[in-house]
Design an enzyme around this catalytic site. Structure first.
Site, PDB file in Angstrom:
ATOM      1  N   LEU A  60       0.861  -1.176   0.000  1.00  9.72           N
ATOM      2  CA  LEU A  60       0.000   0.000   0.000  1.00  9.72           C
ATOM      3  C   LEU A  60       0.899   1.227   0.000  1.00  9.72           C
ATOM      4  O   LEU A  60       2.003   1.192   0.552  1.00  9.72           O
ATOM      5  CB  LEU A  60      -0.901   0.031   1.247  1.00  9.72           C
ATOM      6  CG  LEU A  60      -2.014  -1.015   1.344  1.00  9.72           C
ATOM      7  CD1 LEU A  60      -2.674  -0.938   2.719  1.00  9.72           C
ATOM      8  CD2 LEU A  60      -3.053  -0.824   0.247  1.00  9.72           C
ATOM      9  N   ASP A  61       0.423   2.325  -0.601  1.00  8.18           N
ATOM     10  CA  ASP A  61       1.171   3.576  -0.566  1.00  8.18           C
ATOM     11  C   ASP A  61       1.404   3.993   0.883  1.00  8.18           C
ATOM     12  O   ASP A  61       0.601   3.675   1.773  1.00  8.18           O
ATOM     13  CB  ASP A  61       0.398   4.694  -1.271  1.00  8.18           C
ATOM     14  CG  ASP A  61       0.287   4.467  -2.770  1.00  8.18           C
ATOM     15  OD1 ASP A  61       1.072   3.661  -3.307  1.00  8.18           O
ATOM     16  OD2 ASP A  61      -0.583   5.095  -3.393  1.00  8.18           O
ATOM     17  N   ARG A  62       2.464   4.750   1.117  1.00 11.36           N
ATOM     18  CA  ARG A  62       2.804   5.204   2.468  1.00 11.36           C
ATOM     19  C   ARG A  62       1.613   5.872   3.169  1.00 11.36           C
ATOM     20  O   ARG A  62       1.325   5.601   4.332  1.00 11.36           O
ATOM     21  CB  ARG A  62       3.969   6.202   2.408  1.00 11.36           C
ATOM     22  CG  ARG A  62       4.383   6.727   3.781  1.00 11.36           C
ATOM     23  CD  ARG A  62       5.092   8.078   3.663  1.00 11.36           C
ATOM     24  NE  ARG A  62       6.397   7.940   3.044  1.00 11.36           N
ATOM     25  CZ  ARG A  62       7.551   7.854   3.726  1.00 11.36           C
ATOM     26  NH1 ARG A  62       7.539   7.900   5.043  1.00 11.36           N
ATOM     27  NH2 ARG A  62       8.692   7.750   3.088  1.00 11.36           N
ATOM     28  N   THR A  64      -1.596   5.628   2.538  1.00  8.57           N
ATOM     29  CA  THR A  64      -2.827   4.839   2.567  1.00  8.57           C
ATOM     30  C   THR A  64      -2.795   3.883   3.750  1.00  8.57           C
ATOM     31  O   THR A  64      -1.798   3.203   3.972  1.00  8.57           O
ATOM     32  CB  THR A  64      -2.987   4.025   1.264  1.00  8.57           C
ATOM     33  OG1 THR A  64      -2.956   4.908   0.149  1.00  8.57           O
ATOM     34  CG2 THR A  64      -4.286   3.245   1.262  1.00  8.57           C
ATOM     35  N   ASN A 160      -0.300   4.626  -6.683  1.00  7.91           N
ATOM     36  CA  ASN A 160      -1.042   5.901  -6.753  1.00  7.91           C
ATOM     37  C   ASN A 160      -2.259   5.841  -7.668  1.00  7.91           C
ATOM     38  O   ASN A 160      -2.803   6.879  -8.067  1.00  7.91           O
ATOM     39  CB  ASN A 160      -0.127   7.045  -7.208  1.00  7.91           C
ATOM     40  CG  ASN A 160       1.025   7.302  -6.254  1.00  7.91           C
ATOM     41  OD1 ASN A 160       2.012   7.903  -6.636  1.00  7.91           O
ATOM     42  ND2 ASN A 160       0.930   6.851  -5.011  1.00  7.91           N
TER      43      ASN A 160
END
Length: 219
Positions: A60-62, A64, A160
């Protein structure tokens, strides 16, 4: 299961996998060697005390928050990664946007994304060549004041991806400081449900956590 004293929340664990909750602002894995401020390192420290191993399956993105599943052996890592690659895993998110849009609004966004290796920024490409397809489905399900809560399901897992899909619709994802101007605070994007296919050889196939903002409706 006996409650463990860990810096992360364990959602489920057995001999082959562990599902945990990643908080917003924490990297899924190290960005560079020697970086220990990431979820993988935290889970590995916990697993090492049990004389087990841990393998990254997805990220997961940082900014999120949400559910991440790690494998405890190479065989299971390859099985689960194949599930993701073949788009057999349902990944469901909630997001809070600034705009007040009609409940029941549904959008399907198909984009082609590329990554600038120098700036480390993902962007939408007008050309398919060398780009990766990103498919995002969203529905407006409830309000939080004048803001709208979206239920989002992605068919692909590009970096993203959701943020760029919302940007293309001119929706303002609250807290998205990377793609939205003037945003502050945590990013309001949370991966609250993960569902593997019926044929996936794991004991538990569905993982969920209580949504942060979403209130289900009949839309």
């Amino acid at each position: 299961m006996k409650k463990q004293n860990t810096p992360f929340r364990i959602i489920y664990e057995d001999k082959e996998i562990i599902a945990v909750y990643k908080r917003s602002g924490l990297l899924s894995i190290a960005k560079e060697p020697g970086d220990y401020n990431n979820l993988y390192h935290q889970v590995r420290e916990y697993i090492n005390h049990k004389n087990e191993k841990i393998f990254v399956v997805h990220r997961l993105d940082r900014d999120t928050s949400g559910i991440l599943v790690f494998a405890k052996n190479i065989r299971m890592k390859e099985i689960l990664q194949k599930e993701f690659e073949e788009r057999k895993v349902r990944r469901i998110y909630e997001a809070l946007i600034q705009e007040h849009i009609p409940l029941g609004t549904k959008k399907r966004v198909v984009q082609y994304l590329k990554r600038n290796l120098k700036s480390n920024v993902t962007y939408v490409s007008t050309k398919k060549e060398g780009a990766k397809e990103a498919i995002t489905n969203l529905t407006a399900v409830s309000y939080r004041g004048n803001q709208t809560v979206l239920k989002i399901e992605i068919e692909t897992g590009r970096q993203n991806q959701i943020r760029l899909a919302l940007l293309s619709l001119h929706y303002t994802l609250i807290g998205d400081k990377k793609y939205q101007e003037g945003q502050k605070g945590r990013m309001m994007l949370n991966a609250y449900q993960l569902i593997f296919s019926e044929n996936c050889p794991i004991k538990k196939k569905e993982f969920s956590t209580a949504p942060l903002w979403l209130t289900e409706t009949n839309v």
